[in-house]
Design a protein around this motif. Structure first.
Motif, PDB file in Angstrom:
ATOM      1  N   ASP B  61      -4.153 -16.001  -0.216  1.00 26.04           N
ATOM      2  CA  ASP B  61      -5.362 -15.826   0.613  1.00 26.04           C
ATOM      3  C   ASP B  61      -4.966 -15.296   1.978  1.00 26.04           C
ATOM      4  N   GLY B  62      -5.598 -14.232   2.399  1.00 25.38           N
ATOM      5  CA  GLY B  62      -5.248 -13.633   3.687  1.00 25.38           C
ATOM      6  C   GLY B  62      -4.300 -12.460   3.531  1.00 25.38           C
ATOM      7  N   CYS B  63      -4.010 -12.092   2.276  1.00 21.47           N
ATOM      8  CA  CYS B  63      -3.110 -10.956   2.037  1.00 21.47           C
ATOM      9  C   CYS B  63      -3.754  -9.670   2.550  1.00 21.47           C
ATOM     10  N   LEU B  64      -2.995  -8.912   3.312  1.00 21.30           N
ATOM     11  CA  LEU B  64      -3.498  -7.662   3.892  1.00 21.30           C
ATOM     12  C   LEU B  64      -3.232  -6.463   2.978  1.00 21.30           C
ATOM     13  N   GLU B  65      -2.649  -6.738   1.816  1.00 19.99           N
ATOM     14  CA  GLU B  65      -2.383  -5.692   0.807  1.00 19.99           C
ATOM     15  C   GLU B  65      -1.513  -4.583   1.375  1.00 19.99           C
ATOM     16  N   CYS B  66      -0.614  -4.973   2.272  1.00 18.38           N
ATOM     17  CA  CYS B  66       0.189  -3.964   2.961  1.00 18.38           C
ATOM     18  C   CYS B  66       1.260  -3.373   2.062  1.00 18.38           C
ATOM     19  N   GLY B  67       1.754  -4.149   1.096  1.00 22.20           N
ATOM     20  CA  GLY B  67       2.770  -3.631   0.172  1.00 22.20           C
ATOM     21  C   GLY B  67       4.200  -3.985   0.555  1.00 22.20           C
ATOM     22  N   THR B  68       4.387  -4.647   1.694  1.00 26.19           N
ATOM     23  CA  THR B  68       5.750  -4.945   2.158  1.00 26.19           C
ATOM     24  C   THR B  68       6.543  -5.766   1.138  1.00 26.19           C
ATOM     25  N   CYS B  69       5.920  -6.827   0.606  1.00 23.98           N
ATOM     26  CA  CYS B  69       6.672  -7.687  -0.311  1.00 23.98           C
ATOM     27  C   CYS B  69       6.956  -6.970  -1.625  1.00 23.98           C
ATOM     28  N   ARG B  70       6.041  -6.055  -2.023  1.00 25.56           N
ATOM     29  CA  ARG B  70       6.279  -5.278  -3.252  1.00 25.56           C
ATOM     30  C   ARG B  70       7.499  -4.383  -3.070  1.00 25.56           C
ATOM     31  N   ILE B  71       7.573  -3.744  -1.878  1.00 23.67           N
ATOM     32  CA  ILE B  71       8.708  -2.864  -1.608  1.00 23.67           C
ATOM     33  C   ILE B  71       9.986  -3.691  -1.487  1.00 23.67           C
ATOM     34  N   PHE B  72       9.894  -4.807  -0.773  1.00 21.87           N
ATOM     35  CA  PHE B  72      11.129  -5.536  -0.484  1.00 21.87           C
ATOM     36  C   PHE B  72      11.653  -6.306  -1.689  1.00 21.87           C
ATOM     37  N   CYS B  73      10.785  -6.962  -2.414  1.00 20.52           N
ATOM     38  CA  CYS B  73      11.247  -7.826  -3.512  1.00 20.52           C
ATOM     39  C   CYS B  73      11.273  -7.095  -4.844  1.00 20.52           C
ATOM     40  N   GLY B  74      10.371  -6.152  -5.030  1.00 19.95           N
ATOM     41  CA  GLY B  74      10.364  -5.384  -6.275  1.00 19.95           C
ATOM     42  C   GLY B  74       9.736  -6.139  -7.420  1.00 19.95           C
ATOM     43  N   PRO B  75       9.480  -5.433  -8.511  1.00 21.21           N
ATOM     44  CA  PRO B  75       8.771  -6.029  -9.647  1.00 21.21           C
ATOM     45  C   PRO B  75       9.598  -7.029 -10.463  1.00 21.21           C
ATOM     46  N   ASP B  76      10.910  -7.137 -10.195  1.00 21.71           N
ATOM     47  CA  ASP B  76      11.686  -8.157 -10.927  1.00 21.71           C
ATOM     48  C   ASP B  76      11.265  -9.552 -10.487  1.00 21.71           C
ATOM     49  N   VAL B  77      10.877  -9.648  -9.229  1.00 21.60           N
ATOM     50  CA  VAL B  77      10.625 -10.954  -8.633  1.00 21.60           C
ATOM     51  C   VAL B  77       9.128 -11.247  -8.550  1.00 21.60           C
TER      52      VAL B  77
END
Ligand SMILES: Cc1cc2nc3c(=O)[nH]c(=O)nc-3n(C[C@H](O)[C@H](O)[C@H](O)COP(=O)(O)OP(=O)(O)OC[C@H]3O[C@@H](n4cnc5c(N)ncnc54)[C@H](O)[C@@H]3O)c2cc1C
Ligand code: SF4
Lengths: 428, 94
Positions: B61-77
């Motif tokens: 909740d409160g996610c800004l959909e910025c994409g930072t965690c997707r870029i940093f952690c990747g789809p493995d995690v």
């Protein structure tokens, strides 16, 4: 099952530009946008340079809801306890046609979408594209909300992560070193107060960039743009540099600290924050551009990695608009031949190579490497601050001669290091 | 270091429309992955934290959909997708 000539994923600048070009020529184009309205998910600094795209969309600019035209360009080297600023203004910045404007995407994208719809494009909002439909090694449409939507060609304009081109097998997830995160507040302030504080008349605007302490000496920097009756204040920070940086700093905290700096706090005094936004930015430059086309698919805007950061300007919006335009043009040519194979769609790459999009990306391809030198963000702001401190200081007793004062800071070792840094910077 | 309460207030200024299910999930058994630990200070909304068991958890909740965690952690995690259409953050200014 529905079948369209063209499906555009994403109603950002790239997607709307592509749809504009296609709808204008009577092509049946469907734009799918996951937000409540175009712009609902989009974040920029932001400043749009109109010159590169003025002629591509000739009847667009006179009525566009742009904020202010920029007549003051500021740059500040921010050291921990002091700062050194330059302010550039000139008749050329005041003369029409104005070269750049501040812009708010919530307003601008929504308006642009209305223009595109008026040309005959169909826009569906609140629709997330979940996957692409592959048929015989060709992208044949998309899956959205359980519906299969087919098309001769899909244009992925879905922004920096471009999960659509990932699903189509065109690209892999991006690497942290090729991206920065931008965070920003929009702070409302009376238009008259903005004019007085920033020495502006009427609809004139100011742009200001900050490097140094704002990102604690890491890659990135702060920005400030004046809008009509608000200020966009934020910063851009290299993602991998802050990862695990420790308990003393985090990215949201950088913005809080930036706002408290005396250089900033007096400019935003009395304003109230209306929105807090964040978005990833492609920073990898030319080498990080993703494949631009495949069988039945084109990729435009941030989705392709089109953005250039050369320190004092960060640009992505013109590349999004122009690449969308050329994607549209490519589809028109493919349609004439009835051929949407990768070979036919490779025209897109050629059009981009002939345009400012890939030429800029190539010209500034050394920028990401050069800007990864942390001395630019850590050392020089402190050095500049210290030099000016010594030059301006008047002690109780006699003041030292200027040259020896300067030489104390500019040792031979320092000058050699500067020479080496300069040699790198000259590649930009 | 940001003040968590202040960040909550800032996020409270944004318009969010609730969705049916979380759009980002930490993959099973990934809670101790180093990438997740490292992304804690980078998420602009401060949504990642470590629980008492030493695992990283996410409150979406409160996610800004910025994409930072997707870029940093990747789809493995992370199982990472955008929120379903018409939900999530809706920027008025952008
Ligand atoms: C903080 C910050 C400051 C910046 N400053 C500047 C600046 O001053 N000047 C400048 O020129 N550039 C700047 N940029 C870069 C610029 O904002 C981008 O390059 C530009 O917005 C890219 O436009 P786009 O159309 O490619 O992508 P976007 O604007 O991201 O549009 C993508 C669209 O696709 C939609 N979408 C995504 N996935 C799906 C899906 N699966 N289904 C349906 N819809 C989907 C999204 O909702 C969105 O509407 C800045 C960026 C940031 C974050
Ligand atoms: S997308 Fe951005 S705001 Fe959302 S959890 Fe990931 S880093 Fe945080």
């Amino acid at each position: 099952m529905e079948k369209f000539e063209v499906i555009v994923v994403g109603a950002g600048l790239a997607g709307l530009a592509a749809a504009w070009k296609l709808a204008e020529k009577g092509v049946e184009v469907l734009v799918l946008e996951r937000g409540d309205y175009p712009g609902a998910k989009n974040v920029t600094g932001g400043r749009l340079y109109v010159n590169p795209v003025r002629d591509l969309f000739p009847d667009l600019w006179s009525a566009a809801p742009l904020e202010r035209y920029i007549v003051h360009e500021g740059a500040t080297l921010m050291a921990r306890d002091r700062s050194v600023a330059i302010d550039y203004s000139g008749d050329e910045l005041k003369a029409e046609p104005h070269q750049s404007y501040s812009v708010l995407r919530g307003k601008f994208d929504r308006w642009l979408a209305e223009q595109v719809e008026a040309k005959g494009a169909m826009l569906l909002t609140k629709v997330r594209v979940d996957d692409v439909i592959m048929e015989n090694g060709k992208v044949a449409g998309v899956l959205a909300g359980g519906d299969e939507l087919k098309a001769d060609v899909v244009i992925a304009c879905d922004g920096v992560l471009s999960l659509v081109s990932e699903k189509a097998g065109l690209r892999k997830p991006g690497l942290p070193k090729d991206y920065a995160v931008g965070i920003k507040e929009v702070i409302t302030l009376d238009a008259g107060v903005i004019n007085d504080r920033f020495r502006l008349e009427g609809n004139e605007g100011a742009a200001h960039l900050f490097v140094g302490d704002v990102t604690k000496g890491c890659f990135g920097g702060g920005f400030l743009y004046t809008n009509k009756d608000s200020i966009s204040l934020g910063l851009v920070a290299g993602i991998h540099e802050y990862a695990g940086i420790g308990p003393s700093t985090d990215v949201p905290g950088l913005l809080e600290a930036f706002k408290k700096r005396p250089e900033i706090s007096s400019l935003i005094r009395g304003g109230s924050t209306a929105e807090y936004a964040a978005h990833v930015i492609p920073e990898g430059g030319f080498r990080a551009i993703s494949p631009l086309y495949g069988n039945g698919i084109l990729v435009a805007g941030d989705a392709a990695g089109f953005a250039v950061n050369i320190g004092f300007t960060v640009r992505g919006m013109e590349y999004a608009l122009a690449s969308g335009y050329y994607a549209g043009e490519t589809v028109l040519k493919s349609k004439e031949k009835g051929d949407f194979s990768a070979a036919a769609l490779s025209l897109y790459q050629r059009l981009l190579e002939e345009s400012f999009v890939l030429q800029d990306m190539k010209n500034f391809q050394e920028a990401p490497g050069v800007l990864s030198n942390e001395r630019l963000f850590k050392h020089y702001p402190e050095l500049a601050g210290n030099l000016l401190k010594d030059i301006y200081a008047v002690p109780a007793g006699p003041k030292g001669r200027l040259y020896p004062t300067l030489r104390k800071a500019l040792t031979l070792g320092e000058m050699w290091a500067q020479f080496k840094d300069m040699r790198e910077v000259m590649k930009i | 270091m940001t003040d968590a309460a202040l960040l909550k207030v800032k996020l409270g200024l944004d318009v969010f429309k609730p969705g049916k299910e979380p759009h980002i999930r930490i993959k099973p058994d990934c809670g101790r992955d180093d990438r997740l630990r490292q992304v804690i200070p980078v998420c602009p909304a401060g949504l990642y934290s470590e629980n008492e068991k030493g695992e990283v958890i996410l409150t979406v909740d409160g996610c800004l959909e910025c994409g930072t965690c997707r870029i940093f952690c990747g789809p493995d995690v992370l199982e990472w997708q955008y929120p379903e259409g018409g939900t999530g953050v809706q920027y008025r200014f952008g």
